[in-house]
Design a protein around this motif. Structure first.
Motif, PDB file in Angstrom:
ATOM      1  N   GLY A 278      46.974  38.971  35.238  1.00  0.00           N
ATOM      2  CA  GLY A 278      47.167  40.349  34.835  1.00  0.00           C
ATOM      3  C   GLY A 278      47.161  41.287  36.030  1.00  0.00           C
ATOM      4  N   ALA A 279      47.524  42.547  35.766  1.00  0.00           N
ATOM      5  CA  ALA A 279      47.668  43.521  36.839  1.00  0.00           C
ATOM      6  C   ALA A 279      46.353  43.815  37.544  1.00  0.00           C
ATOM      7  CB  ALA A 279      48.271  44.811  36.277  1.00  0.00           C
ATOM      8  N   LEU A 280      45.251  43.754  36.809  1.00  0.00           N
ATOM      9  CA  LEU A 280      43.953  44.108  37.377  1.00  0.00           C
ATOM     10  C   LEU A 280      43.125  42.879  37.764  1.00  0.00           C
ATOM     11  CD1 LEU A 280      42.932  47.026  34.976  1.00  0.00           C
ATOM     12  CD2 LEU A 280      43.989  47.182  37.232  1.00  0.00           C
ATOM     13  N   GLY A 281      43.713  41.691  37.660  1.00  0.00           N
ATOM     14  CA  GLY A 281      42.964  40.476  37.958  1.00  0.00           C
ATOM     15  C   GLY A 281      42.460  40.439  39.387  1.00  0.00           C
ATOM     16  N   GLY A 282      43.333  40.797  40.340  1.00  0.00           N
ATOM     17  CA  GLY A 282      42.925  40.801  41.735  1.00  0.00           C
ATOM     18  C   GLY A 282      41.827  41.801  42.007  1.00  0.00           C
ATOM     19  N   LEU A 283      41.879  42.959  41.361  1.00  0.00           N
ATOM     20  CA  LEU A 283      40.845  43.980  41.539  1.00  0.00           C
ATOM     21  C   LEU A 283      39.502  43.488  41.026  1.00  0.00           C
ATOM     22  CD1 LEU A 283      40.026  46.860  42.313  1.00  0.00           C
ATOM     23  CD2 LEU A 283      40.750  47.598  40.032  1.00  0.00           C
ATOM     24  N   ARG A 284      39.501  42.847  39.860  1.00  0.00           N
ATOM     25  CA  ARG A 284      38.243  42.336  39.309  1.00  0.00           C
ATOM     26  C   ARG A 284      37.641  41.263  40.217  1.00  0.00           C
ATOM     27  NH1 ARG A 284      41.092  42.899  34.286  1.00  0.00           N
ATOM     28  NH2 ARG A 284      41.827  40.744  34.461  1.00  0.00           N
ATOM     29  N   MET A 285      38.482  40.360  40.724  1.00  0.00           N
ATOM     30  CA  MET A 285      37.973  39.310  41.611  1.00  0.00           C
ATOM     31  C   MET A 285      37.418  39.897  42.909  1.00  0.00           C
ATOM     32  SD  MET A 285      40.603  36.094  41.209  1.00  0.00           S
ATOM     33  CE  MET A 285      42.106  37.049  41.180  1.00  0.00           C
ATOM     34  N   ALA A 286      38.097  40.902  43.443  1.00  0.00           N
ATOM     35  CA  ALA A 286      37.640  41.507  44.689  1.00  0.00           C
ATOM     36  C   ALA A 286      36.313  42.231  44.494  1.00  0.00           C
ATOM     37  CB  ALA A 286      38.702  42.471  45.221  1.00  0.00           C
ATOM     38  N   LEU A 287      36.189  42.976  43.409  1.00  0.00           N
ATOM     39  CA  LEU A 287      34.957  43.724  43.154  1.00  0.00           C
ATOM     40  C   LEU A 287      33.769  42.797  42.938  1.00  0.00           C
ATOM     41  CD1 LEU A 287      36.295  46.549  40.797  1.00  0.00           C
ATOM     42  CD2 LEU A 287      35.610  46.771  43.194  1.00  0.00           C
ATOM     43  N   ALA A 288      34.036  41.576  42.474  1.00  0.00           N
ATOM     44  CA  ALA A 288      32.947  40.627  42.216  1.00  0.00           C
ATOM     45  C   ALA A 288      32.553  39.827  43.464  1.00  0.00           C
ATOM     46  CB  ALA A 288      33.362  39.660  41.102  1.00  0.00           C
ATOM     47  N   ASP A 289      33.293  39.973  44.553  1.00  0.00           N
ATOM     48  CA  ASP A 289      33.031  39.191  45.768  1.00  0.00           C
ATOM     49  C   ASP A 289      32.148  40.006  46.716  1.00  0.00           C
ATOM     50  OD1 ASP A 289      33.103  37.702  48.122  1.00  0.00           O
ATOM     51  OD2 ASP A 289      35.128  36.976  47.719  1.00  0.00           O
ATOM     52  N   LYS A 290      30.947  39.550  46.945  1.00  0.00           N
ATOM     53  CA  LYS A 290      29.995  40.288  47.781  1.00  0.00           C
ATOM     54  C   LYS A 290      30.431  40.340  49.243  1.00  0.00           C
ATOM     55  CE  LYS A 290      26.094  39.110  44.774  1.00  0.00           C
ATOM     56  NZ  LYS A 290      24.778  38.423  44.674  1.00  0.00           N
ATOM     57  N   PHE A 406      39.730  35.792  52.583  1.00  0.00           N
ATOM     58  CA  PHE A 406      40.110  35.938  51.170  1.00  0.00           C
ATOM     59  C   PHE A 406      41.512  35.352  50.992  1.00  0.00           C
ATOM     60  CE2 PHE A 406      37.410  39.446  52.516  1.00  0.00           C
ATOM     61  CZ  PHE A 406      36.348  39.333  51.643  1.00  0.00           C
ATOM     62  N   PRO A 407      41.672  34.028  51.244  1.00  0.00           N
ATOM     63  CA  PRO A 407      43.019  33.442  51.332  1.00  0.00           C
ATOM     64  C   PRO A 407      43.771  33.377  50.012  1.00  0.00           C
ATOM     65  CG  PRO A 407      41.352  31.727  51.467  1.00  0.00           C
ATOM     66  CD  PRO A 407      40.619  33.030  51.497  1.00  0.00           C
ATOM     67  N   ARG A 408      43.094  33.131  48.919  1.00  0.00           N
ATOM     68  CA  ARG A 408      43.753  32.963  47.626  1.00  0.00           C
ATOM     69  C   ARG A 408      42.892  33.560  46.526  1.00  0.00           C
ATOM     70  NH1 ARG A 408      46.894  31.757  50.935  1.00  0.00           N
ATOM     71  NH2 ARG A 408      48.284  29.949  51.057  1.00  0.00           N
ATOM     72  N   PRO A 409      43.491  34.052  45.472  1.00  0.00           N
ATOM     73  CA  PRO A 409      44.921  34.249  45.260  1.00  0.00           C
ATOM     74  C   PRO A 409      45.414  35.502  45.982  1.00  0.00           C
ATOM     75  CG  PRO A 409      43.738  35.021  43.361  1.00  0.00           C
ATOM     76  CD  PRO A 409      42.705  34.421  44.274  1.00  0.00           C
ATOM     77  N   PRO A 410      46.733  35.681  46.118  1.00  0.00           N
ATOM     78  CA  PRO A 410      47.261  36.849  46.828  1.00  0.00           C
ATOM     79  C   PRO A 410      46.823  38.176  46.224  1.00  0.00           C
ATOM     80  CG  PRO A 410      48.975  35.201  46.506  1.00  0.00           C
ATOM     81  CD  PRO A 410      47.783  34.744  45.715  1.00  0.00           C
ATOM     82  N   ALA A 411      46.657  38.234  44.902  1.00  0.00           N
ATOM     83  CA  ALA A 411      46.249  39.487  44.260  1.00  0.00           C
ATOM     84  C   ALA A 411      44.885  39.935  44.758  1.00  0.00           C
ATOM     85  CB  ALA A 411      46.226  39.306  42.737  1.00  0.00           C
ATOM     86  N   LYS A 412      43.971  38.982  44.943  1.00  0.00           N
ATOM     87  CA  LYS A 412      42.648  39.317  45.471  1.00  0.00           C
ATOM     88  C   LYS A 412      42.745  39.705  46.936  1.00  0.00           C
ATOM     89  CE  LYS A 412      38.059  37.343  46.287  1.00  0.00           C
ATOM     90  NZ  LYS A 412      37.195  36.134  46.165  1.00  0.00           N
ATOM     91  N   ARG A 413      43.556  38.981  47.706  1.00  0.00           N
ATOM     92  CA  ARG A 413      43.704  39.294  49.121  1.00  0.00           C
ATOM     93  C   ARG A 413      44.289  40.686  49.313  1.00  0.00           C
ATOM     94  NH1 ARG A 413      46.847  35.327  50.428  1.00  0.00           N
ATOM     95  NH2 ARG A 413      48.806  36.388  50.861  1.00  0.00           N
ATOM     96  N   ALA A 414      45.255  41.065  48.477  1.00  0.00           N
ATOM     97  CA  ALA A 414      45.864  42.390  48.574  1.00  0.00           C
ATOM     98  C   ALA A 414      44.823  43.486  48.380  1.00  0.00           C
ATOM     99  CB  ALA A 414      46.984  42.528  47.532  1.00  0.00           C
ATOM    100  N   ARG A 510      39.385  19.467  50.262  1.00  0.00           N
ATOM    101  CA  ARG A 510      38.025  19.186  50.721  1.00  0.00           C
ATOM    102  C   ARG A 510      37.830  19.617  52.171  1.00  0.00           C
ATOM    103  NH1 ARG A 510      38.613  14.305  47.679  1.00  0.00           N
ATOM    104  NH2 ARG A 510      39.280  13.212  49.566  1.00  0.00           N
ATOM    105  N   GLU A 511      38.920  19.582  52.951  1.00  0.00           N
ATOM    106  CA  GLU A 511      38.823  19.906  54.365  1.00  0.00           C
ATOM    107  C   GLU A 511      38.945  21.395  54.655  1.00  0.00           C
ATOM    108  OE1 GLU A 511      41.854  17.554  56.138  1.00  0.00           O
ATOM    109  OE2 GLU A 511      40.711  15.680  56.047  1.00  0.00           O
ATOM    110  N   PHE A 512      39.296  22.196  53.661  1.00  0.00           N
ATOM    111  CA  PHE A 512      39.413  23.636  53.886  1.00  0.00           C
ATOM    112  C   PHE A 512      38.075  24.215  54.313  1.00  0.00           C
ATOM    113  CE2 PHE A 512      38.712  27.957  52.476  1.00  0.00           C
ATOM    114  CZ  PHE A 512      39.796  28.617  53.006  1.00  0.00           C
ATOM    115  N   ARG A 513      38.109  25.103  55.331  1.00  0.00           N
ATOM    116  CA  ARG A 513      36.909  25.814  55.758  1.00  0.00           C
ATOM    117  C   ARG A 513      37.289  27.258  56.097  1.00  0.00           C
ATOM    118  NH1 ARG A 513      35.568  21.731  53.988  1.00  0.00           N
ATOM    119  NH2 ARG A 513      34.101  20.161  54.773  1.00  0.00           N
ATOM    120  N   TYR A 514      36.373  28.164  55.792  1.00  0.00           N
ATOM    121  CA  TYR A 514      36.550  29.539  56.246  1.00  0.00           C
ATOM    122  C   TYR A 514      36.447  29.579  57.763  1.00  0.00           C
ATOM    123  CZ  TYR A 514      36.025  31.159  51.438  1.00  0.00           C
ATOM    124  OH  TYR A 514      36.200  31.389  50.098  1.00  0.00           O
ATOM    125  N   LEU A 515      37.238  30.432  58.387  1.00  0.00           N
ATOM    126  CA  LEU A 515      37.219  30.545  59.847  1.00  0.00           C
ATOM    127  C   LEU A 515      36.067  31.447  60.277  1.00  0.00           C
ATOM    128  CD1 LEU A 515      41.037  31.000  60.566  1.00  0.00           C
ATOM    129  CD2 LEU A 515      39.691  28.892  60.529  1.00  0.00           C
TER     130      LEU A 515
END
Length: 516
Positions: A278-290, A406-414, A510-515
């Motif tokens: 949805g249109a606000l999905g990225g906003l909700r995910m971003a607001l929930a990320d400390k 914040f690599p994925r999803p793009p809506a959250k990264r935006a 499994r090998e993905f790591r934050y930089l």
């Protein structure tokens, strides 16, 4: 009873539609991943080389756009030197309001703009239209006759300009992998650094030669000329800037396909949003990320520390030279900063390290602040200005740290890019009050920005600890790489993949790591 049956049927139909859309999305992901295992390696290398050559050429226009973005935002300071305050009957408080009101519009529009640009198919047209509009508004600044008119144009200028920087950063993050992004961000920010180096000289050239031309004051010509140049560049941007990897013009089908594969392989997932967000999905995910809130506070402190850039000619003036030599001497530190930032960003991409590549230039700036506070020696203070300008290199790396965290999803990264950048503009507002203390060569002002750089270093270290902890949890299998409920979609997409592809995909995740 009948109404309940109808409602249930509508709800079931809606669920079927969403399920079908999700399956279509997963099928697209599966096709991309399957192709990555079937393309001839030599052909892949050739296509990727051609892709990046075309992409770099097109994205280089972002540098010129950023130069105009900065000039149109800050030309009011140069106009002040040639009668703007007198002609509009402004006192100091009213002039300061004209400066700060821009950031009100800038802050308000960034998140909605990036949410919108993430959902459209032609972001190049969106940025071009925004640029055309802010060029027009900048031009109209040259025809205002009172305080109210200038406040209105400045507010809407910030409102429209807000589309550019977070939008450009988002577009770059959709094309370049984490190993490439810092260098490309550095090239983008060269526009800002070049503007710092030459904006005063451009303004001086117009203001010195246009006064009285066709019966108009020189400061009005400054707005008209720079605004017209912005609109001309905006028209060309519509044809040059890239759109998205799956639909960009000027690329072959094969190049577009490889562009999507590169982004999928970078973190183990295609760079697309799920159909049910949805249109606000990225906003909700971003607001929930400390993590976002920690980066917002840290970045704002950094911006306050960098506030010297808006007052650089005044700081250079403390060396004791006249007006023209002062302007000429203001340019070399920013040219040094531009070259240093490019080399520093290249090294950050090469090593895939973030913390020290942010903190290192900050420590350089700290040394510059201390020198400026402790001596009146002309040579030492001029060297200090180079060190202070060099601290901008960490600022550029910080932006790529945002995208990679914040690599994925793009809506959250935006939303993350826009939220952090928008909140940091409060640092520019606060910074405008830091440099009023001119006594003893701005010693008290330097003390404030020194303290803010200390806060920035502490915030970066705290953020590093957070990412290290997340990496440990990923390694232990306690969480999925980007903290989203994506496992079902991945499993669905893997139905179309052979056993070797499935194994490789799971290993990559499994090998993905934050930089860090």
């Amino acid at each position: 009873m009948a109404d309940n049956i109808t409602t249930a049927g509508q709800r079931h139909g809606s669920l079927d539609k969403d399920h079908h859309a999700q399956l279509q999305h997963d099928d697209d992901v599966a096709q991309q991943k399957q192709a990555s295992f079937s393309m001839d390696p030599e052909r892949r290398v050739a296509v990727e080389k051609s892709l990046k050559r075309k992409l770099d050429a097109r994205c280089s226009l972002f540098v010129l756009i950023y130069i105009m973005n900065y000039l149109d935002r800050n030309n009011i300071a140069a106009a002040r030197l040639k009668g703007l305050e007198e002609d509009l009957n402004l006192d100091y408080d009213q002039y300061a309001t004209c400066l700060s009101i821009l950031y009100v519009g800038y802050i308000l529009m960034q998140v909605p703009s990036n949410m919108f640009i993430n959902r459209i198919e032609r972001p190049s047209l969106y940025i071009s239209c925004a640029m055309l509009l802010w060029g027009l508004i900048s031009t109209l600044s040259g025809v205002v006759h009172n305080f109210g008119g200038m406040v209105a144009t400045r507010f809407f200028l910030g409102f429209v300009e807000a589309a550019f920087l977070p939008g450009a950063l988002l577009i770059l993050s959709k094309w370049y992998t984490r190993r490439e992004l810092t260098t490309r961000n550095a090239l983008l920010f060269c526009g800002n650094l070049i503007s710092n180096a030459f904006s005063a000289l451009v303004g001086a050239g117009i203001l010195s030669n246009m006064d009285g031309t066709l019966g108009h004051r020189a400061w009005r010509w400054l707005f008209w000329i720079e605004g017209a140049a912005t609109m001309a560049i905006a028209i060309s941007a519509a044809f040059i800037l890239p759109d998205l990897p799956h639909n960009a013009r000027g690329f072959t089908d094969e190049e577009r396909h490889v562009a999507q594969l590169r982004m999928a392989e970078d973190v183990g997932e295609a760079d697309t949003d799920s159909a049910d967000q949805g249109a606000l999905g990225g906003l909700r995910m971003a607001l929930a990320d400390k993590k976002i809130y920690l980066m917002m506070l840290t970045f704002t402190s950094y911006v306050v520390g960098l506030s010297f850039n808006a007052f650089f000619p005044s700081l250079t003036e403390t060396l004791g030279f006249s007006y023209v030599p002062t302007l000429l001497m203001s340019s070399p530190p920013w040219l040094f900063s531009c070259l240093f930032s490019l080399v520093w960003a290249w090294h950050a991409d090469r090593t895939q390290e973030k913390f020290w590549h942010v903190v290192g230039p900050i420590l350089m700036g700290v040394v510059g602040f201390v020198i400026s506070m402790s001596t009146l020696n002309i040579a030492a203070r001029y060297v200090a200005l180079f060190l202070q300008a060099g601290s901008y290199a960490g600022f550029i790396v910080f932006y790529s740290w945002i995208s990679s965290s914040f690599p994925r999803p793009p809506a959250k990264r935006a939303v993350a890019i826009a939220m952090i950048n928008a909140f940091s503009q409060l640092g520019n507002v606060a910074g405008s009050y830091v440099w009023k203390m001119e006594d003893n060569g701005y010693r008290k002002s330097y003390g404030i920005v020194l303290a803010m750089f200390g806060v920035t270093i502490a915030g970066c270290y705290a953020f590093k600890l957070v990412l290290v902890d997340l990496n440990k949890k990923i390694a232990a299998g306690e969480m999925d790489p980007w903290e989203t409920k994506h496992d079902v979609a991945v499993q669905t997409a893997q139905i179309e993949m052979d056993a070797g592809a499935v194994a490789a995909e799971r290993q990559h995740m499994r090998e993905f790591r934050y930089l860090v």
